[in-house]
Design a protein around this motif. Sequence first.
Motif, mmCIF file in Angstrom:
data_model
loop_
_atom_site.group_PDB
_atom_site.id
_atom_site.type_symbol
_atom_site.label_atom_id
_atom_site.label_comp_id
_atom_site.label_asym_id
_atom_site.label_seq_id
_atom_site.Cartn_x
_atom_site.Cartn_y
_atom_site.Cartn_z
ATOM 1 N N TRP A 320 66.526 50.129 16.675
ATOM 2 C CA TRP A 320 65.606 49.071 16.286
ATOM 3 C C TRP A 320 65.744 48.787 14.799
ATOM 4 C CZ3 TRP A 320 61.518 50.266 12.881
ATOM 5 C CH2 TRP A 320 61.284 51.626 12.668
ATOM 6 N N ALA A 321 65.309 47.608 14.383
ATOM 7 C CA ALA A 321 65.499 47.201 12.985
ATOM 8 C C ALA A 321 64.395 46.260 12.553
ATOM 9 C CB ALA A 321 66.854 46.536 12.814
ATOM 10 N N PHE A 322 64.071 46.344 11.268
ATOM 11 C CA PHE A 322 63.153 45.431 10.597
ATOM 12 C C PHE A 322 63.962 44.589 9.606
ATOM 13 C CE2 PHE A 322 59.289 47.660 11.909
ATOM 14 C CZ PHE A 322 58.355 46.628 11.866
ATOM 15 N N PRO A 323 63.531 43.394 9.303
ATOM 16 C CA PRO A 323 64.229 42.627 8.265
ATOM 17 C C PRO A 323 63.989 43.242 6.889
ATOM 18 C CG PRO A 323 62.244 41.473 8.967
ATOM 19 C CD PRO A 323 62.405 42.649 9.888
ATOM 20 N N ASP A 324 64.936 43.053 6.002
ATOM 21 C CA ASP A 324 64.767 43.542 4.638
ATOM 22 C C ASP A 324 63.682 42.750 3.929
ATOM 23 O OD1 ASP A 324 66.748 45.370 5.058
ATOM 24 O OD2 ASP A 324 68.339 44.083 4.260
ATOM 25 N N GLU A 325 63.268 43.243 2.828
ATOM 26 C CA GLU A 325 62.174 42.598 2.085
ATOM 27 C C GLU A 325 62.559 41.216 1.574
ATOM 28 O OE1 GLU A 325 60.861 45.158 -0.977
ATOM 29 O OE2 GLU A 325 60.026 46.670 0.394
ATOM 30 N N ASP A 326 63.872 40.985 1.386
ATOM 31 C CA ASP A 326 64.277 39.667 0.886
ATOM 32 C C ASP A 326 64.121 38.574 1.956
ATOM 33 O OD1 ASP A 326 66.302 40.183 2.655
ATOM 34 O OD2 ASP A 326 67.865 40.423 1.140
ATOM 35 N N GLY A 327 63.896 38.990 3.229
ATOM 36 C CA GLY A 327 63.622 38.026 4.310
ATOM 37 C C GLY A 327 64.796 37.141 4.662
ATOM 38 N N ALA A 328 66.009 37.604 4.507
ATOM 39 C CA ALA A 328 67.201 36.788 4.740
ATOM 40 C C ALA A 328 67.753 36.931 6.148
ATOM 41 C CB ALA A 328 68.284 37.155 3.727
ATOM 42 N N TYR A 329 67.068 37.648 7.024
ATOM 43 C CA TYR A 329 67.579 37.919 8.366
ATOM 44 C C TYR A 329 67.173 36.840 9.367
ATOM 45 C CZ TYR A 329 69.319 42.658 7.523
ATOM 46 O OH TYR A 329 70.048 43.734 7.105
ATOM 47 N N THR A 330 68.167 36.463 10.186
ATOM 48 C CA THR A 330 67.847 35.669 11.385
ATOM 49 C C THR A 330 67.652 36.655 12.535
ATOM 50 O OG1 THR A 330 70.168 35.452 12.008
ATOM 51 C CG2 THR A 330 69.248 33.740 10.573
ATOM 52 N N MET A 331 67.224 36.149 13.690
ATOM 53 C CA MET A 331 67.005 37.028 14.835
ATOM 54 C C MET A 331 68.320 37.669 15.296
ATOM 55 S SD MET A 331 64.518 38.220 16.630
ATOM 56 C CE MET A 331 63.174 37.049 16.463
ATOM 57 N N GLN A 332 69.418 36.901 15.243
ATOM 58 C CA GLN A 332 70.716 37.437 15.647
ATOM 59 C C GLN A 332 71.161 38.552 14.705
ATOM 60 O OE1 GLN A 332 72.891 36.488 18.461
ATOM 61 N NE2 GLN A 332 73.571 38.494 17.771
#
Length: 354
Positions: A320-332
């Motif tokens: 499992w994974a959380f997005p980094d604090e910079d918020g640059a993650y898409t769902m993929q």
Amino acid sequence: MNKEIRSDKRIKNIIGIIQSCLILILIFLIVFMIIQINRLQGTARVINYAGLVRGATQREVKLEITGNQKDELIKYLDNILSGLRYQEGQYDLVKIHDKEYQDKLRIQSEYWEKLKTEIGEVRSKGYQNTDIVNMSEIYFEMADETVFAAENYSEKIAIKIRTIEFLSALDMFCLVILIIMQTLTAMKMAMNNKLLEQKAYTDAHTGLPNKDACELLLNTPEKVKESTACMMFDLNNLKIVNDTMGHSAGDRLIMDFAQLLRSVIPEKNFVGRYGGDEFMAVIYHTSKTEVEELLKSLYREKDRLNSNENQIQIDYACGWAFPDEDGAYTMQMLLDKADVYMYENKQLCKKRKI
């Protein structure tokens, strides 16, 4: 389902054609009614003036008998009769297209000429030496018959108008029924389309969203919120179960695992079958602590199920994974990150078994 949708579309098209025809018929009926109403109004004016002729002629005869000559009254009667027969003059009278009325009016007009000649005799000889009284009575009866014929024609128009009103009401009633049918058909089609869409995005075996549904979620270009977690699951022993117990047992294992995920992960979150033995989940509005507690609940429920003697043993790897604090993650991107952790967990599980 597709055949039913095609049938509904045909019904909708047929209803649309009938509805268009009924609208055209209604327009025709309304136009025809307007024409008949205008004709009825013109006929009422004719009846009124025909009645005036009847009464004014009697007045003229009485005046002539008493020695009061009224040439303007005779001219007035001439103008009305001319207007009734030929639509001439200042009275704006319409022509009634009815043979009985026209015959009566013609006879009355011809007799009026004779009556005027007799009025001339009254003026020169005195009424005692003429047949003015008897002729006046005959003329009155003729005028009465003319009025009666005009009234009959007016009643015929009124019957036409009432018939048109009935047909218009029937037409509008049919239109309302068709609109209701069209609405129900559209609602049914929308429901069928929704069912088809759900079927297209639902895994037939587990009832969970299928790979297409997962891909639809993963292809969302928006950035993932920090409070969103993505999980990836892989059944460790599916191949062994298929090889040793048969594919029906493997199908049962997949179903059991799907039910395990759906029973533990809250309904508000997404759980889907990503592939043959791979599942994914997206947990919204959560934290790392809540995710860890959720994973513990999954392990406890798995152990409880595995304690059943008839239960095919469930074993899975998870990442499992959380997005980094910079918020640059898409769902993929988040799923790819969770997939890496899941692979590491799977390798760790294999080492433990060795």
